[in-house]
Design a protein around this motif. Structure first.
Motif, mmCIF file in Angstrom:
data_model
loop_
_atom_site.group_PDB
_atom_site.id
_atom_site.type_symbol
_atom_site.label_atom_id
_atom_site.label_comp_id
_atom_site.label_asym_id
_atom_site.label_seq_id
_atom_site.Cartn_x
_atom_site.Cartn_y
_atom_site.Cartn_z
ATOM 1 N N TRP A 95 0.826 -1.211 0.000
ATOM 2 C CA TRP A 95 0.000 0.000 0.000
ATOM 3 C C TRP A 95 0.861 1.261 0.000
ATOM 4 O O TRP A 95 2.019 1.234 0.409
ATOM 5 N N THR A 96 0.243 2.345 -0.457
ATOM 6 C CA THR A 96 0.819 3.685 -0.304
ATOM 7 C C THR A 96 -0.122 4.513 0.568
ATOM 8 O O THR A 96 -1.302 4.175 0.747
ATOM 9 N N ARG A 97 0.408 5.637 1.089
ATOM 10 C CA ARG A 97 -0.445 6.531 1.893
ATOM 11 C C ARG A 97 -1.595 7.084 1.060
ATOM 12 O O ARG A 97 -2.727 7.236 1.561
ATOM 13 N N GLU A 98 -1.330 7.350 -0.191
ATOM 14 C CA GLU A 98 -2.370 7.900 -1.053
ATOM 15 C C GLU A 98 -3.535 6.914 -1.199
ATOM 16 O O GLU A 98 -4.707 7.312 -1.171
ATOM 17 N N GLN A 99 -3.216 5.641 -1.360
ATOM 18 C CA GLN A 99 -4.270 4.638 -1.483
ATOM 19 C C GLN A 99 -5.108 4.552 -0.213
ATOM 20 O O GLN A 99 -6.337 4.451 -0.265
ATOM 21 N N VAL A 100 -4.439 4.589 0.939
ATOM 22 C CA VAL A 100 -5.152 4.499 2.212
ATOM 23 C C VAL A 100 -6.033 5.730 2.421
ATOM 24 O O VAL A 100 -7.192 5.622 2.862
ATOM 25 N N ASN A 101 -5.512 6.894 2.099
ATOM 26 C CA ASN A 101 -6.298 8.124 2.261
ATOM 27 C C ASN A 101 -7.512 8.148 1.333
ATOM 28 O O ASN A 101 -8.565 8.695 1.689
ATOM 29 N N GLU A 102 -7.370 7.546 0.170
ATOM 30 C CA GLU A 102 -8.502 7.496 -0.756
ATOM 31 C C GLU A 102 -9.613 6.594 -0.211
ATOM 32 O O GLU A 102 -10.795 6.895 -0.344
ATOM 33 N N ILE A 103 -9.215 5.501 0.419
ATOM 34 C CA ILE A 103 -10.205 4.561 0.969
ATOM 35 C C ILE A 103 -10.774 5.072 2.282
ATOM 36 O O ILE A 103 -11.957 4.900 2.583
ATOM 37 N N LEU A 104 -9.919 5.727 3.089
ATOM 38 C CA LEU A 104 -10.295 6.177 4.436
ATOM 39 C C LEU A 104 -10.000 7.666 4.571
ATOM 40 O O LEU A 104 -9.075 8.078 5.271
ATOM 41 N N PRO A 105 -10.763 8.512 3.895
ATOM 42 C CA PRO A 105 -10.431 9.946 3.876
ATOM 43 C C PRO A 105 -10.420 10.594 5.258
ATOM 44 O O PRO A 105 -9.646 11.518 5.500
ATOM 45 N N GLU A 106 -11.222 10.088 6.192
ATOM 46 C CA GLU A 106 -11.303 10.729 7.506
ATOM 47 C C GLU A 106 -10.193 10.269 8.452
ATOM 48 O O GLU A 106 -9.682 11.049 9.250
ATOM 49 N N TYR A 107 -9.818 9.013 8.331
ATOM 50 C CA TYR A 107 -8.846 8.458 9.277
ATOM 51 C C TYR A 107 -7.576 7.944 8.601
ATOM 52 O O TYR A 107 -6.768 7.260 9.216
ATOM 53 N N GLY A 108 -7.409 8.231 7.324
ATOM 54 C CA GLY A 108 -6.299 7.673 6.561
ATOM 55 C C GLY A 108 -4.938 7.969 7.150
ATOM 56 O O GLY A 108 -4.094 7.074 7.273
ATOM 57 N N GLU A 109 -4.680 9.228 7.528
ATOM 58 C CA GLU A 109 -3.360 9.578 8.042
ATOM 59 C C GLU A 109 -3.074 8.866 9.359
ATOM 60 O O GLU A 109 -1.977 8.355 9.588
ATOM 61 N N LEU A 110 -4.068 8.834 10.234
ATOM 62 C CA LEU A 110 -3.891 8.163 11.528
ATOM 63 C C LEU A 110 -3.567 6.682 11.321
ATOM 64 O O LEU A 110 -2.621 6.144 11.927
ATOM 65 N N LEU A 111 -4.333 6.020 10.460
ATOM 66 C CA LEU A 111 -4.128 4.592 10.265
ATOM 67 C C LEU A 111 -2.874 4.296 9.444
ATOM 68 O O LEU A 111 -2.229 3.259 9.635
ATOM 69 N N ALA A 112 -2.512 5.206 8.544
ATOM 70 C CA ALA A 112 -1.242 5.034 7.823
ATOM 71 C C ALA A 112 -0.083 5.070 8.813
ATOM 72 O O ALA A 112 0.897 4.324 8.660
ATOM 73 N N ASP A 113 -0.181 5.919 9.820
ATOM 74 C CA ASP A 113 0.843 5.936 10.869
ATOM 75 C C ASP A 113 0.835 4.631 11.655
ATOM 76 O O ASP A 113 1.885 4.076 11.974
ATOM 77 N N TYR A 114 -0.364 4.159 11.991
ATOM 78 C CA TYR A 114 -0.482 2.895 12.736
ATOM 79 C C TYR A 114 0.179 1.759 11.956
ATOM 80 O O TYR A 114 0.918 0.944 12.508
ATOM 81 N N TRP A 115 -0.100 1.696 10.651
ATOM 82 C CA TRP A 115 0.421 0.606 9.830
ATOM 83 C C TRP A 115 1.862 0.833 9.355
ATOM 84 O O TRP A 115 2.428 -0.034 8.683
ATOM 85 N N GLY A 116 2.437 1.972 9.682
ATOM 86 C CA GLY A 116 3.827 2.233 9.283
ATOM 87 C C GLY A 116 4.001 2.505 7.809
ATOM 88 O O GLY A 116 5.096 2.322 7.259
ATOM 89 N N ILE A 117 2.950 2.958 7.136
ATOM 90 C CA ILE A 117 3.035 3.183 5.688
ATOM 91 C C ILE A 117 3.919 4.395 5.411
ATOM 92 O O ILE A 117 3.698 5.483 5.936
ATOM 93 N N GLY A 118 4.938 4.182 4.593
ATOM 94 C CA GLY A 118 5.910 5.236 4.310
ATOM 95 C C GLY A 118 6.963 5.380 5.392
ATOM 96 O O GLY A 118 7.911 6.150 5.226
ATOM 97 N N GLY A 119 6.811 4.612 6.463
ATOM 98 C CA GLY A 119 7.781 4.669 7.569
ATOM 99 C C GLY A 119 8.378 3.298 7.817
ATOM 100 O O GLY A 119 9.112 2.773 6.977
ATOM 101 N N SER A 120 8.018 2.702 8.956
ATOM 102 C CA SER A 120 8.599 1.403 9.308
ATOM 103 C C SER A 120 8.224 0.313 8.328
ATOM 104 O O SER A 120 8.937 -0.689 8.197
#
Length: 670
Positions: free
Chosen positions: A325-350
């Motif tokens: 996944w990418t952060r952009e894909q997650v934000n598209e699916i979850l526009p309200e919580y995408g950034e929070l959950l991308a952090d949880y899942w380590g997308i673009g990070g760990s």
């Protein structure tokens, strides 16, 4: 198109349109090699094997390379999951040559099937060079190759030689402690699992560690167990939104998996996490078991109720792309919580891996992450459940990895046992129903109903290939597990029938261990391997011999058969030195040895509330304790003279000696 087009194995069918003139293993290929005077080129793999796909694409699909192979060799393809007996022989030869092995496995053999050289993956230039070298050697130095083949076959056979310890010492508690201590030297206390990489889940090892903690209370064993079972689900090894485990991690951190999902891994890990819940009472472990079961029931279950073998690692030509996944894909699916959950899942990070895409990770401390986001733990869990459903729906629109839809008897048996263990932990009737449905189908379709013989593989409406030791051992283990949750005695009698068949048809000349494959005369429609082996090491799957030792010990107590108990003890005693010296490779044996050293207790429960009392006991992880329950007179010898009309009784028996009964579970001291 070649002869493989007529096979049912998904792996063989993947090669059916190669320009290589592949044969399936059998008399036709051996006869052609003998008649034409060409050596055999035996290539072995399985459908979910990434490097098998690579070599197929780079070499076997190229006409110019195929022309060399067809001219100089009789080329044979083997699905190692259908014919593990053949795989063991040729893998043993390659390990003797190189002290290592893997898949794809490529062996060169004399026309009678005896190997004289081999290796694993080869780049196209290496492969062409090797083909020329082997062809020239076979034409000019055949006598030397025949001598080499004889040495290799002798060496493969000698792998099965087991010498009993000279001192004749009995299995002891001190020996178990020594085995655990040596195993603990290889623990990775920070990242979990065993030190080094790649990291395999190795459920057999951690089941022994759990058993050791339950019996001894050793604090280090529980700490390592908790670290391992947490870390395995924090990295990419565990599918965060679809459930289920990948085959192994390529690194020490459990981050980057080899993305194929195998039934045998998910079955054993289901049981491991369910048992950890029974052991600790911590809900986290049952949640992981539940997610893994749901993956199997939704993604690996046939309409008949059988369990399929695997999902491939590759999709759309790339390994793992289905799961990234990418952060952009997650934000598209979850526009309200995408950034929070991308952090949880380590997308673009760990979780960042390749081409800007990430593997979904999990924080090791969810409570800390929740507090940082000003959420309660429960709010975070609800958010993850909601997001997971939306992410899964989006992922299902992608091109999925291919499914290997054959059903292997031994792996189905592992899953049946896992569902029974999970039912003990949860009481989830749907899981038990799934186990019973699969078991019923196996009884109807894998067995001919005569003499206890079973087939190994189900595909396209047909059961075929004679079952191997693992099939019989795991199946008897599954039948015992079904008895221990249903207390339908037919399951125990079916397990005993299998034990009788294995003792009669697989016993080695010493009468201690069991051959891996059936006798050549029982091979039916399949050609036997050029050598029979006795496998004793536990790997990603438990040793069939270790499982048979535990089965004989268990059935010996249920049926009061001292010969079974004696044979089980003899098997473990003969491997005592290996269990102490190489505990990671003999962890299943160590578990049986612990039952021998500490003694195995049978709780015989009778009376109108027998099944309710048994269910109460089943909620706890109690290794070394067998439960037998009946509400009325029983055919099992263990119940003899233990009924008093309308009275609830629980007997604690050590061997054939039972203490005075108590009236309820709370009166037991366990």
């Amino acid at each position: 198109m070649n002869r493989l087009i007529h096979e049912s194995s998904p792996y063989l069918l993947q090669h059916a349109h190669n320009p290589v003139d592949w044969y399936p293993y059998g008399e036709e290929a051996l006869s052609e090699a003998e008649t034409s005077g060409r050596p055999l080129l035996i290539s072995i793999g399985y459908s979910a094997c990434h490097w098998c796909h690579v070599m197929e694409h780079e070499s076997f699909s190229k006409p110019e390379i195929a022309e060399i192979m067809n001219r100089n060799f009789v080329c044979v393809k083997i699905d190692r999951e259908e014919r593990p007996d053949l795989d063991h022989v040729y893998m043993g030869a390659v390990q003797l040559l190189h002290n290592s092995g893997g898949w794809p496995l490529n062996c060169f053999a004399l026309p009678d099937g005896r190997p004289f050289w081999g290796g694993t993956y080869f780049r196209p230039d290496q492969w062409v060079s090797l083909l020329d070298q082997i062809s020239n050697l076979f034409g000019n130095s055949r006598h030397e190759l025949e001598e080499q083949a004889e040495r290799l076959i002798r060496g493969v056979g000698e792998m099965s030689l087991i010498e009993a310890p000279a001192d004749g010492q009995a299995i002891s508690v001190a020996m178990i402690d020594e085995s655990y201590a040596k195993l603990s030297w290889s623990f990775d206390p920070e990242l979990g699992g065993l030190l080094g990489s790649p990291k395999f889940p190795m459920p057999v090892v951690w089941q022994f560690v759990m058993q050791y903690h339950r019996v001894t209370g050793n604090p280090e064993s529980l700490a390592q167990l908790k670290t391992t079972l947490l870390r395995m689900v924090c990295g990419g090894l565990f599918d965060r939104i679809g459930g289920g485990f990948a085959r192994y991690s390529t690194d020490a951190e459990w981050k980057v998996p080899h993305f194929e999902k195998m039934l045998y891994d998910n079955a054993q890990l289901t049981g491991l996490y369910a048992n950890m819940f029974r052991h600790t009472g911590e809900r986290f472990y049952l949640d992981i078991a539940e997610q893994t079961i749901e993956f199997v029931l939704q993604g690996l279950t046939s309409p008949e109720g059988l369990f399929f073998s695997a999902y491939d690692a590759d999709s759309e030509g790339d390994e793992g792309s289905f799961y990234l996944w990418t952060r952009e894909q997650v934000n598209e699916i979850l526009p309200e919580y995408g950034e929070l959950l991308a952090d949880y899942w380590g997308i673009g990070g760990s979780g960042l891996w390749e081409k800007g895409k990430s593997i979904l990770m999990r924080p090791t401390d969810e409570a800390f992450f929740a507090s940082q986001q000003h959420l309660s733990e429960e709010e975070l869990k609800q958010l993850l459940r909601m997001a997971g459903k939306l992410m899964l729906a989006a992922r299902e629109k992608r091109i999925p990895p291919s499914l290997d839809d054959k059903a292997v008897l031994s792996w189905n048996a592992l899953m049946i046992k896992a569902l029974a263990e999970a039912y003990k932990a949860s009481g989830n009737q749907r899981w038990l129903d799934a186990a019973l449905k699969a078991a019923g189908f196996i009884l109807r379709e894998f067995s001919n109903g005569v003499g206890g013989a079973y087939k190994r593989v189900w595909k396209n409406g047909e059961a075929r290939i004679p079952a191997m030791l693992d099939d019989y051992a795991y199946l008897a283990d599954a039948w015992i597990s079904l008895y221990q949750v249903t207390f339908d005695e037919e399951w125990l009698f079916r397990a005993k029938e299998i034990a009788v068949f294995v003792v009669e048809n697989f016993s080695d000349q010493t009468g201690s261990f069991f051959w891996y494959s059936p006798l050549p005369v029982q091979s039916g429609e399949t050609s036997p391997a050029v050598a029979r082996i006795i496998g004793t090491t536990d790997g990603v799957e438990p040793s069939g011999n270790a499982v048979m030792a535990r089965i004989l010990l268990t059935l010996g107590l249920y049926f009061e058969n001292s010969h079974y108990v004696d044979r089980a003890v003899n098997m473990v005693s003969n491997l005592r030195d290996r269990i102490v010296s190489y505990p990671a490779a003999y962890a299943g044996w160590a578990g049986v040895a612990m039952e021998v050293a500490y003694g195995k207790t049978t709780l015989v429960i009778t009376g109108p509330d027998a099944f309710r009392n048994a269910a109460m006991l089943n909620r706890k992880f109690l290794p070394g304790i067998l439960v037998a329950a009946a509400s009325m007179e029983s055919r099992l010898p263990v119940f003899s003279e233990k009924f008093v009309s309308a009275k609830n009784l629980i007997y604690r028996c050590e061997g054939n000696t039972c203490s005075s009964p108590v009236g309820s579970v709370v009166d037991l001291i366990l």
